[in-house]
Scaffold this active site. Structure first.
Site, short mmCIF file in Angstrom:
data_model
loop_
_atom_site.label_atom_id
_atom_site.label_comp_id
_atom_site.label_asym_id
_atom_site.label_seq_id
_atom_site.Cartn_x
_atom_site.Cartn_y
_atom_site.Cartn_z
CB ALA A 250 -1.01 0.03 1.15
CB ALA A 251 4.44 1.99 -0.52
N GLY A 252 2.29 2.60 -2.63
CA GLY A 252 1.82 3.34 -3.81
C GLY A 252 0.41 3.89 -3.61
CG ASP A 253 -2.64 1.14 -2.98
OD1 ASP A 253 -2.52 1.27 -4.21
OD2 ASP A 253 -2.74 0.04 -2.41
#
Ligand code: RIB
Length: 305
Positions: A250-253
């Site tokens: 979820a880093a990108g999210d």
């Protein structure tokens, strides 16, 4: 503050902690298994809600325990879930995620009800899109539906943000036309362009290929190396915020969500990139998808945002 709609996926993540990833054909012992609400779309909506954005989500879950848990997670941070259909005859999407001791992950998704999102569902929820200012999408629902929403959003003059993950090849050239922002990581940019990119110059070239296809701005996230923003006539590198990553899920999210939040508050795109970096760099120090997202207050205590 502008209104944001996230159109996309909702998954129940089955997260396995493992010392290292198994080799092909290898059996290894994992340490622990957890169920965490996830899905790229739901993670973005959750992060927007937790950061204080005005956000509604459109998508689908099953009428099952996983679907209920994800809806509850979104409601807990004030995401408007009236755009999410509970399907009678489908199972909520699932993601099987192995996270190793370096915080890296491998993910296999089973689309479930995410694969049952149709243009008809979008038509039913079209008022939500019309009433929003910013539309965010990813690639975990059928691509023809993503394209349908994009066309609708561009026609209505919305700010359109596409997180092209998981990256795919073979999208029609016209798909990209009119998108305001895409946010691939370097691997996704390589898949989208078919180019190998090892240097900053090559990354800029890759981003410019996407601008040539009609995207207005490209943000390439580079993990520990920071990120790159390319517009029609500018390019800018942003240094990373150094942290020890525990789980990059979820880093990108969280980056996409924080970026969109800042835009919705009238911030410049430079400020938006910076908020995206701060939020995602906190998220990678915590385990899980939605469980890793900080509040804006937490961001402020570290960076005086
Ligand atoms: O981006 C992370 C997400 O990807 C996980 O939550 C998982 O559900 C997959 O969709």
């Amino acid at each position: 503050m502008q209104k944001i709609v996230v159109v996309g996926s909702l998954n129940m993540d089955v997260v396995i902690e493992t010392p290292h990833m198994p080799e092909r054909g290898e059996t290894i012992s994992g340490r622990k298994i957890d169920l965490v609400s996830g899905g790229k779309g739901a993670n973005q909506a959750y992060a927007l809600g937790k950061l204080g954005g005005d956000v509604t989500m459109i998508g689908a879950v099953g009428k099952d325990a996983a679907g209920e848990a994800i809806l509850e997670s979104l409601r807990s941070v004030n995401v408007n879930v009236e755009g999410i259909r509970q399907m009678e005859d489908g199972t909520t999407g699932q993601a099987f995620i192995a996270v190793d001791d370096d915080g890296d992950n491998s993910i296999i998704i089973i689309a479930g009800t995410n694969g049952m999102v149709t243009k008809e569902l979008i038509d039913e929820k079209a008022d939500i899109i019309r009433e929003s200012d910013i539309v965010i999408m990813q690639f975990e629902i059928p691509l023809e539906v993503v394209e349908y929403v994009k066309e609708m959003a561009v026609k209505e003059g919305k700010t359109v943000i596409v997180d092209p993950a998981p990256a795919v090849t073979g999208l029609p050239e016209h798909f990209w036309n009119g998108i305001d922002y895409i946010k691939p990581n370097e691997t996704e940019l390589a898949i989208l362009t078919g180019m190998k990119m090892n240097t900053r110059e090559e990354l800029v070239k890759g981003a410019r290929v996407m601008i040539g296809k009609g995207v207005k701005n490209v943000i390439v996230t580079l993990g520990k190396e920071g990120c790159l923003m390319v517009t029609e006539d500018t390019e800018e590198f942003f240094c990373p915020y150094k942290v020890k990553a525990l789980d990059t899920t979820a880093a990108g999210d969280s980056f996409t969500a924080a970026f969109a939040l800042a835009l919705s508050q009238g911030k410049t795109y430079g400020e938006a990139v910076s908020l995206g970096q701060k939020v995602s760099s906190i998220a990678v120090t915590r385990k899980g998808a939605q469980t890793s997202i900080p509040t804006l207050e937490e961001v402020k205590t570290i960076w005086d945002e």
